[in-house]
Design a protein around this motif. Structure first.
Motif, PDB file in Angstrom:
ATOM      1  N   LEU A  28       0.859  -1.183   0.000  1.00 50.78           N
ATOM      2  CA  LEU A  28       0.000   0.000   0.000  1.00 50.78           C
ATOM      3  C   LEU A  28       0.892   1.229   0.000  1.00 50.78           C
ATOM      4  N   GLY A  29       0.580   2.189  -0.864  1.00 48.45           N
ATOM      5  CA  GLY A  29       1.343   3.428  -0.906  1.00 48.45           C
ATOM      6  C   GLY A  29       0.562   4.590  -0.332  1.00 48.45           C
ATOM      7  N   LEU A  30       1.275   5.484   0.333  1.00 42.64           N
ATOM      8  CA  LEU A  30       0.695   6.748   0.795  1.00 42.64           C
ATOM      9  C   LEU A  30       1.398   7.869   0.049  1.00 42.64           C
ATOM     10  N   ARG A  31       0.638   8.736  -0.603  1.00 44.61           N
ATOM     11  CA  ARG A  31       1.196   9.818  -1.406  1.00 44.61           C
ATOM     12  C   ARG A  31       0.716  11.172  -0.899  1.00 44.61           C
ATOM     13  N   ALA A  32       1.496  12.187  -1.187  1.00 41.45           N
ATOM     14  CA  ALA A  32       1.174  13.552  -0.773  1.00 41.45           C
ATOM     15  C   ALA A  32       0.372  14.256  -1.868  1.00 41.45           C
ATOM     16  N   THR A  54       4.005  12.934  -4.540  1.00 41.57           N
ATOM     17  CA  THR A  54       5.168  12.294  -3.932  1.00 41.57           C
ATOM     18  C   THR A  54       4.774  11.087  -3.086  1.00 41.57           C
ATOM     19  N   LEU A  55       5.472   9.982  -3.310  1.00 39.06           N
ATOM     20  CA  LEU A  55       5.289   8.789  -2.499  1.00 39.06           C
ATOM     21  C   LEU A  55       5.987   9.010  -1.160  1.00 39.06           C
ATOM     22  N   VAL A  56       5.224   9.071  -0.075  1.00 39.92           N
ATOM     23  CA  VAL A  56       5.805   9.356   1.235  1.00 39.92           C
ATOM     24  C   VAL A  56       5.969   8.102   2.081  1.00 39.92           C
ATOM     25  N   ALA A  57       5.268   7.040   1.747  1.00 39.25           N
ATOM     26  CA  ALA A  57       5.402   5.791   2.495  1.00 39.25           C
ATOM     27  C   ALA A  57       4.933   4.634   1.630  1.00 39.25           C
ATOM     28  N   GLU A  58       5.616   3.515   1.787  1.00 37.18           N
ATOM     29  CA  GLU A  58       5.217   2.281   1.115  1.00 37.18           C
ATOM     30  C   GLU A  58       5.223   1.179   2.158  1.00 37.18           C
ATOM     31  N   MET A  59       4.079   0.563   2.352  1.00 37.00           N
ATOM     32  CA  MET A  59       3.940  -0.425   3.421  1.00 37.00           C
ATOM     33  C   MET A  59       3.618  -1.788   2.836  1.00 37.00           C
ATOM     34  N   THR A  60       4.297  -2.805   3.352  1.00 37.74           N
ATOM     35  CA  THR A  60       3.927  -4.174   3.020  1.00 37.74           C
ATOM     36  C   THR A  60       2.736  -4.547   3.880  1.00 37.74           C
ATOM     37  N   VAL A  91       0.380   1.941 -12.196  1.00 42.45           N
ATOM     38  CA  VAL A  91      -0.442   1.584 -11.033  1.00 42.45           C
ATOM     39  C   VAL A  91      -0.440   0.073 -10.856  1.00 42.45           C
ATOM     40  N   THR A  92       0.196  -0.388  -9.794  1.00 39.80           N
ATOM     41  CA  THR A  92       0.288  -1.824  -9.520  1.00 39.80           C
ATOM     42  C   THR A  92      -0.201  -2.177  -8.116  1.00 39.80           C
ATOM     43  N   ARG A  93      -0.848  -1.205  -7.441  1.00 38.98           N
ATOM     44  CA  ARG A  93      -1.372  -1.417  -6.092  1.00 38.98           C
ATOM     45  C   ARG A  93      -2.276  -0.240  -5.769  1.00 38.98           C
ATOM     46  N   THR A  94      -2.852  -0.235  -4.587  1.00 37.57           N
ATOM     47  CA  THR A  94      -3.589   0.928  -4.092  1.00 37.57           C
ATOM     48  C   THR A  94      -2.611   1.964  -3.545  1.00 37.57           C
ATOM     49  N   ASP A  95      -2.804   3.228  -3.953  1.00 40.30           N
ATOM     50  CA  ASP A  95      -2.148   4.379  -3.330  1.00 40.30           C
ATOM     51  C   ASP A  95      -3.246   5.278  -2.783  1.00 40.30           C
ATOM     52  N   LEU A  96      -3.011   5.831  -1.609  1.00 47.10           N
ATOM     53  CA  LEU A  96      -3.956   6.749  -0.984  1.00 47.10           C
ATOM     54  C   LEU A  96      -3.311   8.122  -0.823  1.00 47.10           C
ATOM     55  N   ILE A 125      -9.792  12.026   0.847  1.00 47.39           N
ATOM     56  CA  ILE A 125      -8.986  10.931   0.304  1.00 47.39           C
ATOM     57  C   ILE A 125      -9.138  10.916  -1.208  1.00 47.39           C
ATOM     58  N   ALA A 126      -8.054  10.667  -1.902  1.00 53.91           N
ATOM     59  CA  ALA A 126      -8.103  10.310  -3.324  1.00 53.91           C
ATOM     60  C   ALA A 126      -7.319   9.009  -3.461  1.00 53.91           C
ATOM     61  N   GLY A 127      -7.917   8.011  -4.068  1.00 55.23           N
ATOM     62  CA  GLY A 127      -7.243   6.730  -4.157  1.00 55.23           C
ATOM     63  C   GLY A 127      -7.620   5.969  -5.399  1.00 55.23           C
ATOM     64  N   TYR A 128      -6.952   4.834  -5.579  1.00 58.86           N
ATOM     65  CA  TYR A 128      -7.268   3.968  -6.719  1.00 58.86           C
ATOM     66  C   TYR A 128      -6.858   2.547  -6.378  1.00 58.86           C
ATOM     67  N   CYS A 129      -7.490   1.615  -7.064  1.00 63.97           N
ATOM     68  CA  CYS A 129      -7.224   0.193  -6.859  1.00 63.97           C
ATOM     69  C   CYS A 129      -7.253  -0.488  -8.215  1.00 63.97           C
ATOM     70  N   PRO A 130      -6.169  -1.149  -8.643  1.00 64.55           N
ATOM     71  CA  PRO A 130      -6.219  -1.895  -9.899  1.00 64.55           C
ATOM     72  C   PRO A 130      -7.196  -3.055  -9.776  1.00 64.55           C
ATOM     73  N   THR A 131      -8.032  -3.248 -10.793  1.00 61.78           N
ATOM     74  CA  THR A 131      -9.072  -4.274 -10.745  1.00 61.78           C
ATOM     75  C   THR A 131      -8.885  -5.363 -11.793  1.00 61.78           C
ATOM     76  N   GLY A 132      -7.842  -5.260 -12.598  1.00 65.32           N
ATOM     77  CA  GLY A 132      -7.569  -6.252 -13.624  1.00 65.32           C
ATOM     78  C   GLY A 132      -6.370  -5.798 -14.431  1.00 65.32           C
ATOM     79  N   PRO A 133      -5.944  -6.577 -15.407  1.00 62.32           N
ATOM     80  CA  PRO A 133      -4.778  -6.195 -16.199  1.00 62.32           C
ATOM     81  C   PRO A 133      -4.907  -4.823 -16.854  1.00 62.32           C
ATOM     82  N   ASP A 134      -6.137  -4.429 -17.205  1.00 63.36           N
ATOM     83  CA  ASP A 134      -6.325  -3.187 -17.962  1.00 63.36           C
ATOM     84  C   ASP A 134      -7.284  -2.203 -17.310  1.00 63.36           C
ATOM     85  N   THR A 135      -7.745  -2.483 -16.091  1.00 65.47           N
ATOM     86  CA  THR A 135      -8.792  -1.654 -15.502  1.00 65.47           C
ATOM     87  C   THR A 135      -8.431  -1.175 -14.105  1.00 65.47           C
TER      88      THR A 135
END
Length: 376
Positions: free
Chosen positions: A75-79, A85-91, A195-200, A208-218
């Motif tokens: 999971l990524g946290l961005r500013a 800017t990516l401020v944190a990346e958590m497993t 985009v290969t994961r959720t970033d918040l 909050i603005a975020g996204y979640c990949p839902t498939g290879p192209d979506t």
């Protein structure tokens, strides 16, 4: 002998289809009905945490979900700055176990199709565009009339019919469903390669603005704002508002914002909440999923908790030889504390955002994932 032999499930969302699958493959006769015209109408994007994936594996659909969804472990946290800017990346904790991903994104209608197909495969009868009209029960069963004119007597009725549950109202269960003060814009768009994961993104003009990949192209993209009455807006006006709000967020959002062209893919709803006190049943009628507990999707646990309701309920039904107070007490003991804790944590995160408090978001997420890693 199981506690039930003939069951009606109202609502073909996650909780309802999960119940239908588990009961039908154990030899119980199951009717599954839903008011929507077909399975493709059931939602947009969904984020599935590991405990949801564990439930889907138990239902026998994980391999197909993996094929059609998009799994990831961080999971990524961005500013909300000009560079995103990516401020944190958590497993993330693999809350479904070490042999499953931490999270998977999915197009919700595709997940619904997979679950309904599985229910039919194991013997459940599924009908769409059908709603209950009347429900009358006695000590031995429940007489139900449906909108297609059919009438049948069941041993049990399971109401998995959502926040505005007809079933809940039909048996006189009262609950105050309250808005939390937040509203969410959602869109289903192409996935940028980056985009290969959720970033918040926390802060900026929205919560909050975020996204979640839902498939290879979506991709499922969302922006959470202060709740407003958006009911009078047309599709093009809604798309324009979401694009304007997204202009404050950068990095991958620059490409996502440029793909917000299909106005019909954009929708807006308010966050709401309730938790029913015990018991969730009235006689031979029980409500589960959003009909029993609903929370904002700030921790992406709504779907997982609905699936857990279904698996615990059906486990108890199939192990018991009677529908009695012992069964319902055991169900409440296993589900209400856990679901309540998830709802409260989801609300706490929302309160921090609304109050401008710098709460321990990573710590809160860790505590919830640790809780739900344990089997329900």
């Amino acid at each position: 002998m199981t506690a039930v032999r003939d069951v009606l499930v109202i609502g073909a969302g996650l909780a309802g289809t999960a119940c239908a699958i588990q009961l039908a493959r154990a030899g119980v006769r199951v009717d599954l009905v839903d008011r929507q015209a077909d399975v493709s109408a059931l939602g947009s994007g969904i984020t599935l945490q590991g405990n949801a994936l564990r439930a889907l594996r138990e239902l026998g659909v994980w391999e197909e979900v993996k094929e059609h969804g998009y799994a990831y472990d961080s999971l990524g946290l961005r500013a909300p700055d000009p560079s995103g800017t990516l401020v944190a990346e958590m497993t993330e904790i693999r809350s479904g176990g070490d042999d499953l991903p931490a999270t998977a994104g999915m197009y919700r209608p595709e997940l619904a199709r997979i679950l309904v197909d599985r229910a039919v495969e194991v013997g459940a009868g599924c009908r769409f565009g059908v709603t209950p009209r009347t429900l009358n029960q006695d000590a031995e069963g429940v007489e139900v009339e449906l909108s297609d004119g059919s009438r049948r007597r069941y041993d049990l009725v399971i109401g998995a019919d959502g926040v505005r549950s007809w079933t809940r109202q039909a048996v006189g269960i009262q609950v105050d469903t309250t808005p939390t003060g937040m509203g969410i814009w959602r869109a289903f768009v192409p996935r940028p390669e980056s985009v290969t994961r959720t970033d918040l993104f926390y802060g900026g003009p929205s919560y909050i603005a975020g996204y979640c990949p839902t498939g290879p192209d979506t991709l499922y993209a969302y922006i959470v704002e202060k709740a407003q009455d958006r009911s009078g807006l047309g599709p093009q006006e809604g798309r324009a508002i979401m694009r304007d709000l997204a202009a404050a967020y950068h990095g991958p959002w620059d490409e996502i914002r440029g793909s917000l062209e299909n106005a019909e893919s954009v929708n807006y709803t308010w966050f709401e909440t309730h938790v029913l006190p015990a018991p969730w049943n009235r006689g031979r009628v029980v409500v589960i999923g959003d009909a029993a507990h609903v929370c904002p999707p700030t921790l992406a646990q709504g779907g997982a908790q609905a699936l857990e309701d279904a698996l615990v309920l059906t486990e108890l039904l199939l192990a018991a030889d009677a529908l009695d107070d012992r069964l319902w007490t055991a169900f409440a003991a296993r589900r209400i504390p856990r679901a309540s804790a998830v709802v409260e944590a989801s609300l706490q995160l929302g309160r921090w955002l609304q109050d401008g408090v710098r709460g321990d978001v990573p710590g809160l997420m860790h505590d919830v994932m640790t809780l739900v890693r344990e089997t329900p």
